[in-house]
Scaffold this motif. Sequence first.
Motif, PDB file in Angstrom:
ATOM      1  N   MET A   1      16.084  70.602  31.241  1.00  0.00           N
ATOM      2  CA  MET A   1      15.178  69.581  30.907  1.00  0.00           C
ATOM      3  C   MET A   1      15.826  68.332  29.918  1.00  0.00           C
ATOM      4  N   GLU A   2      15.180  67.328  30.279  1.00  0.00           N
ATOM      5  CA  GLU A   2      15.895  66.117  29.678  1.00  0.00           C
ATOM      6  C   GLU A   2      15.315  66.037  27.932  1.00  0.00           C
ATOM      7  N   GLY A   3      16.333  65.460  27.245  1.00  0.00           N
ATOM      8  CA  GLY A   3      15.880  65.195  25.812  1.00  0.00           C
ATOM      9  C   GLY A   3      15.393  63.958  25.503  1.00  0.00           C
ATOM     10  N   LYS A   4      14.774  63.077  26.430  1.00  0.00           N
ATOM     11  CA  LYS A   4      14.343  61.828  26.101  1.00  0.00           C
ATOM     12  C   LYS A   4      12.809  61.656  25.570  1.00  0.00           C
ATOM     13  N   SER A   5      12.154  62.951  25.779  1.00  0.00           N
ATOM     14  CA  SER A   5      10.629  62.945  25.220  1.00  0.00           C
ATOM     15  C   SER A   5      10.752  63.965  24.215  1.00  0.00           C
ATOM     16  N   ARG A   6       9.964  63.353  23.045  1.00  0.00           N
ATOM     17  CA  ARG A   6       9.937  64.256  21.977  1.00  0.00           C
ATOM     18  C   ARG A   6       9.196  65.542  22.438  1.00  0.00           C
ATOM     19  N   SER A   7       8.271  65.412  23.247  1.00  0.00           N
ATOM     20  CA  SER A   7       7.280  66.564  23.586  1.00  0.00           C
ATOM     21  C   SER A   7       8.144  67.826  24.036  1.00  0.00           C
ATOM     22  N   ASN A   8       9.291  67.572  24.479  1.00  0.00           N
ATOM     23  CA  ASN A   8      10.059  68.480  25.082  1.00  0.00           C
ATOM     24  C   ASN A   8      10.976  69.513  24.137  1.00  0.00           C
ATOM     25  N   ILE A   9      10.908  68.884  22.964  1.00  0.00           N
ATOM     26  CA  ILE A   9      12.083  69.292  21.910  1.00  0.00           C
ATOM     27  C   ILE A   9      11.126  69.883  20.679  1.00  0.00           C
ATOM     28  N   LYS A  10      11.465  71.051  20.274  1.00  0.00           N
ATOM     29  CA  LYS A  10      10.612  71.658  19.029  1.00  0.00           C
ATOM     30  C   LYS A  10      11.714  72.204  18.127  1.00  0.00           C
ATOM     31  N   VAL A  11      11.214  72.180  16.968  1.00  0.00           N
ATOM     32  CA  VAL A  11      12.335  72.886  15.946  1.00  0.00           C
ATOM     33  C   VAL A  11      12.385  74.363  16.432  1.00  0.00           C
ATOM     34  N   GLY A  12      13.932  74.902  16.551  1.00  0.00           N
ATOM     35  CA  GLY A  12      14.036  76.084  17.104  1.00  0.00           C
ATOM     36  C   GLY A  12      14.388  76.166  18.464  1.00  0.00           C
ATOM     37  N   SER A  13      14.570  75.024  19.177  1.00  0.00           N
ATOM     38  CA  SER A  13      14.805  74.813  20.499  1.00  0.00           C
ATOM     39  C   SER A  13      16.376  74.861  20.699  1.00  0.00           C
ATOM     40  N   LYS A  14      16.948  75.498  21.717  1.00  0.00           N
ATOM     41  CA  LYS A  14      18.515  75.496  21.795  1.00  0.00           C
ATOM     42  C   LYS A  14      18.655  74.282  22.774  1.00  0.00           C
TER      43      LYS A  14
ATOM     44  N   GLY B   1      23.662  73.502  20.009  1.00  0.00           N
ATOM     45  CA  GLY B   1      23.166  74.016  18.823  1.00  0.00           C
ATOM     46  C   GLY B   1      21.576  74.252  18.816  1.00  0.00           C
ATOM     47  N   VAL B   2      21.090  74.827  17.525  1.00  0.00           N
ATOM     48  CA  VAL B   2      19.608  74.723  17.537  1.00  0.00           C
ATOM     49  C   VAL B   2      19.066  73.756  16.662  1.00  0.00           C
ATOM     50  N   VAL B   3      17.569  73.240  17.242  1.00  0.00           N
ATOM     51  CA  VAL B   3      17.186  72.117  16.357  1.00  0.00           C
ATOM     52  C   VAL B   3      16.853  72.566  15.032  1.00  0.00           C
ATOM     53  N   SER B   4      17.104  71.861  13.876  1.00  0.00           N
ATOM     54  CA  SER B   4      16.397  72.232  12.841  1.00  0.00           C
ATOM     55  C   SER B   4      15.507  71.306  12.176  1.00  0.00           C
TER      56      SER B   4
ATOM     57  N   GLY C   1      17.953  59.577  24.214  1.00  0.00           N
ATOM     58  CA  GLY C   1      17.677  60.927  23.772  1.00  0.00           C
ATOM     59  C   GLY C   1      17.255  60.808  22.457  1.00  0.00           C
ATOM     60  N   ILE C   2      16.385  61.892  21.991  1.00  0.00           N
ATOM     61  CA  ILE C   2      15.755  61.954  20.757  1.00  0.00           C
ATOM     62  C   ILE C   2      16.717  62.448  19.686  1.00  0.00           C
ATOM     63  N   LYS C   3      16.751  62.135  18.812  1.00  0.00           N
ATOM     64  CA  LYS C   3      17.886  62.289  17.516  1.00  0.00           C
ATOM     65  C   LYS C   3      17.235  63.514  16.842  1.00  0.00           C
ATOM     66  N   VAL C   4      18.142  64.404  16.750  1.00  0.00           N
ATOM     67  CA  VAL C   4      17.875  65.431  16.005  1.00  0.00           C
ATOM     68  C   VAL C   4      19.192  65.843  14.981  1.00  0.00           C
ATOM     69  N   MET C   5      18.659  66.814  14.039  1.00  0.00           N
ATOM     70  CA  MET C   5      19.678  67.278  13.290  1.00  0.00           C
ATOM     71  C   MET C   5      19.511  69.017  13.524  1.00  0.00           C
ATOM     72  N   LEU C   6      21.052  69.270  13.950  1.00  0.00           N
ATOM     73  CA  LEU C   6      21.028  71.067  14.444  1.00  0.00           C
ATOM     74  C   LEU C   6      21.148  71.798  13.079  1.00  0.00           C
TER      75      LEU C   6
END
Length: 63
Positions: A1-14, A31-34, A46-51
Amino acid sequence: MEGKSRSNIKVGSKVRVVQKQDQRSGKLTEGVVSKLLTKSPNHPHGIKVMLESGIVGRVKEVI
């Protein structure tokens, strides 16, 4: 799955992210999203995240 949509990514997602210094080479870090850092629902690079490891990058794929 692509990382361009915020709805695809949740805290705890690999995920696999590209860090700022790796954008030219395209090297991905797994890594795992924190924390979600991008507020908008979509982002072309892509959505910017902190692992959990503290690494910040843009999500290229959700595993």
